[in-house]
Design an enzyme around this catalytic site. Structure first.
Site, short mmCIF file in Angstrom:
data_model
loop_
_atom_site.label_atom_id
_atom_site.label_comp_id
_atom_site.label_asym_id
_atom_site.label_seq_id
_atom_site.Cartn_x
_atom_site.Cartn_y
_atom_site.Cartn_z
N TYR A 143 0.82 -1.21 0.00
CA TYR A 143 0.00 0.00 0.00
C TYR A 143 0.86 1.27 0.00
CZ TYR A 143 -4.05 -2.95 1.12
OH TYR A 143 -5.03 -3.90 1.08
N LYS A 193 3.27 -15.49 2.99
CA LYS A 193 3.16 -16.29 1.76
C LYS A 193 4.59 -16.65 1.37
CE LYS A 193 0.65 -17.99 -1.63
NZ LYS A 193 -0.21 -19.17 -1.42
N ASP A 225 -3.29 -18.18 2.62
CA ASP A 225 -4.47 -18.86 2.08
C ASP A 225 -5.03 -19.85 3.09
OD1 ASP A 225 -1.96 -19.90 1.58
OD2 ASP A 225 -2.49 -20.89 -0.28
N ASP A 249 -5.31 -6.43 6.03
CA ASP A 249 -6.51 -5.70 5.61
C ASP A 249 -7.62 -6.71 5.30
OD1 ASP A 249 -8.23 -3.81 4.67
OD2 ASP A 249 -7.11 -3.31 2.86
N ASP A 253 -10.95 -8.08 8.07
CA ASP A 253 -12.36 -7.96 7.71
C ASP A 253 -13.05 -9.32 7.82
OD1 ASP A 253 -12.22 -5.29 7.27
OD2 ASP A 253 -13.06 -5.35 5.25
#
Ligand code: NAD
Length: 365
Positions: A143, A193, A225, A249, A253
């Site tokens: 980001y 990852k 994942d 992020d 959620d």
């Protein structure tokens, strides 16, 4: 003790939910013998309307003069993406996080006992309980990396977003996670990852080094994942989950959804030294603004985090959380958490009930 709190009421439902929270902070102050001074800070769409900028000059300084910052929510359709950057509320949010050096975002996701029915997972999964803390790196990664958009000769337009992390950035968020775990059930799950990304391989090696240092804390590495899957299969296995900005992020959620309503979940953003910022995870809900329909609980629980982490007042934090749980156990519901047929109260009444529970509870001590 005296504490100084910067109040950013913001836009939409922000002023309503902050109002109720301030009354609760004051009630805690009365009962426990603390005094609070409030510094009003203008930020967001309301600041654009007042002074033409969503992040007025001197905002960071006003916040830094305080012990903590409490934020309602900012934004709304009135200040959309057609506005210049300096008038958009999102610009102000990124700026305040950067100027206060808030690199760690803490989001607890706990299933409140009285609302176990709101959990969308299987009953037997919900019954095991959900009580995890997501620790997300907030100021690095993709980001904030360099981005580019250019025309190629044969593939049309091409874009790149750079994900970069330094050892230093990873270590400071990692330490924050291990320290938090020591205050909880002493388990850290680091999410990456590492089977694909170089940044993740660095992330994993730094986290593994910290795990040796914090030998009293149980530690595991989980691929992102798999983590997304485990959060819906068996969220009860997690205590502290630490991860980089973009994974955090998305996963935070997901974690918030499995506990029910968005109106219940608090958050804290922290750096080293400067005041931490506490805010609900939801936005400014323009669709219900000014109608006394917003659930104030996420902001009230954000204040509980402020007592716990910024003021180191655990009993006061416990009192707020217990007052919320009692209100819910007694059947009080705002519209967002009510099931069909249940009676509903507004923002002000919910705030009042929680406030009175703090009173009742402490009378018994
Ligand atoms: P939102 O969270 O504001 O609302 C999503 C839905 O949840 C709406 O139906 C809303 O009514 C409901 N809701 C949210 N909070 C609630 C509460 N406390 N009680 C009851 N219902 C609640 O998300 P959105 O609609 O995507 O965004 C609205 C605005 O908020 C946008 O301008 C967005 O940029 C901004 N936003 C701000 C923040 C922040 O200030 N940190 C975070 C997210 C979104």
């Amino acid at each position: 003790m005296n504490y100084k709190i910067a109040l950013i009421r913001g836009d939409g439902i922000g002023p309503e939910i902050v109002d109720e929270t301030v009354k609760i902070i004051d009630r805690v102050g009365e009962k426990f013998g603390h005094a609070f001074e409030y510094v009003e800070v203008l930020l967001g769409g309301c600041a654009t309307d007042a002074v033409g900028k969503s992040y007025p000059d001197g905002t960071a300084q006003r916040c830094k003069s305080c012990d903590a910052v409490l934020l309602g929510a900012v934004g709304g359709p009135k200040w959309g993406s057609d506005r210049p950057a300096q008038e958009r509320p999102e610009t102000a949010l990124l700026a305040i996080r950067k100027d206060l050096g808030l690199y760690a975002n803490l989001r607890p996701a706990a299933l409140r006992p009285a609302l176990a029915d709101a959990c969308p997972l299987k009953k037997e999964t919900a019954e095991k309980g959900i009580d995890l803390l997501m620790v997300r790196e907030l100021t690095g990664g993709i980001y904030f990396g360099k981005r580019d958009r250019y025309q190629t000769e044969d593939r049309g337009v091409e874009c790149t977003d750079l994900m970069a992390y330094s050892e230093k950035e990873i270590e400071r968020i990692g330490r924050r996670a291990f320290e938090m775990a020591r205050l909880r059930r002493k388990k850290v799950t680091s999410v990456d990852k590492a089977n694909v990304l170089e940044t993740s391989r660095l992330w994993r090696s730094v986290m593994n080094r910290l795990a040796e240092e914090y030998a009293d804390v149980e530690y595991e590495d989980v691929l992102v994942d798999n983590c997304a899957m485990q959060l819906v299969r068996d969220p009860g296995q997690f205590d502290v989950v630490v991860t980089e900005n973009m994974f955090g992020d998305i996963l935070s959620d997901e974690a918030s959804m499995i506990t029910g309503s968005i109106g219940l979940l608090p958050s804290a953003s922290m750096g080293d030294g400067a005041p931490a910022l506490y805010e609900p995870i939801h936005g400014s809900a323009p669709d219900i603004a000014g109608q006394d329909r917003a659930n104030p609980i996420a902001t009230i629980l954000s204040a509980a985090m402020m007592f716990r982490y910024s003021f180191k007042l655990a009993a006061e934090a416990d009192a707020i959380e217990a007052a919320v749980d009692k209100a819910l156990a007694d059947g009080w519901r705002t519209a967002d958490i009510a099931r069909a047929g249940e009676s509903v109260v507004g923002t002000k009444r919910m705030g009042e009930v929680i406030r009175d529970n703090i009173w009742v509870q402490l009378e018994g001590i």
